[in-house]
Design an enzyme around this catalytic site. Structure first.
Site, mmCIF file in Angstrom:
data_model
loop_
_atom_site.group_PDB
_atom_site.id
_atom_site.type_symbol
_atom_site.label_atom_id
_atom_site.label_comp_id
_atom_site.label_asym_id
_atom_site.label_seq_id
_atom_site.Cartn_x
_atom_site.Cartn_y
_atom_site.Cartn_z
ATOM 1 N N VAL A 119 0.889 -1.292 0.171
ATOM 2 C CA VAL A 119 0.096 0.011 0.082
ATOM 3 C C VAL A 119 0.962 1.246 0.015
ATOM 4 C CG1 VAL A 119 -1.745 1.225 1.214
ATOM 5 C CG2 VAL A 119 -1.763 -1.249 1.269
ATOM 6 N N PHE A 165 -2.922 7.730 6.743
ATOM 7 C CA PHE A 165 -2.751 6.247 7.220
ATOM 8 C C PHE A 165 -3.938 5.668 7.987
ATOM 9 C CE2 PHE A 165 -0.522 3.030 10.158
ATOM 10 C CZ PHE A 165 -0.167 2.205 9.084
ATOM 11 N N ALA A 199 2.886 -4.322 3.500
ATOM 12 C CA ALA A 199 3.607 -3.317 3.661
ATOM 13 C C ALA A 199 2.899 -1.946 3.298
ATOM 14 C CB ALA A 199 4.874 -3.412 2.915
ATOM 15 N N CYS A 200 3.354 -0.783 3.909
ATOM 16 C CA CYS A 200 2.769 0.584 3.738
ATOM 17 C C CYS A 200 3.763 1.318 3.922
ATOM 18 C CB CYS A 200 1.434 0.770 4.436
ATOM 19 S SG CYS A 200 0.663 2.304 4.143
ATOM 20 N N GLY A 201 3.962 2.420 2.859
ATOM 21 C CA GLY A 201 4.746 3.553 2.697
ATOM 22 C C GLY A 201 4.111 4.704 2.162
#
Length: 112
Positions: free
Chosen positions: A63, A71, A91-93
């Protein structure tokens, strides 16, 4: 290997060795983060359903959000969408996306 919905630049769905790879999915640029998140997830579900899979078979989700200030709102929609289903690895960044009005992009990998 099978590639679906292909253009000169990319395929929206690639199936290889019973694994489904989806290209990045985005929402409608005019919408807020919650609506864009839901649209991404609905597009993922539609592409998976088209090849006989579903969200319970998601293996991994990447994501990208335009701003980490979104977020919590993104997670609210994301968590609700996975209610009753074990979610995939994730994973989120934070990232600059293809167009400035896009707030989230999701890349999914699933089993057939």
């Amino acid at each position: 290997m099978k590639k679906l919905h292909s253009t000169q630049r990319m395929s929206r769905t690639v199936i290889h060795n019973q694994t489904i790879y989806l290209c990045g999915q985005v929402g409608n640029a005019k919408d807020d983060i919650k609506a864009q998140t839901l649209t991404c997830l609905e597009k993922i579900e539609s592409l998976l359903n088209e090849v006989g899979s579903d969200k319970s078979k998601l293996l991994s989700m990447t994501v990208w959000v335009k701003s980490m200030s979104d977020f919590a709102a993104m997670n609210e929609v994301y968590d609700q969408w996975f209610e009753g289903v074990q979610p995939p690895a994730r994973a989120c960044g934070e990232s600059a996306l293809a167009r400035p009005e896009l707030l989230v992009e999701m890349i999914a990998i699933a089993a057939e």
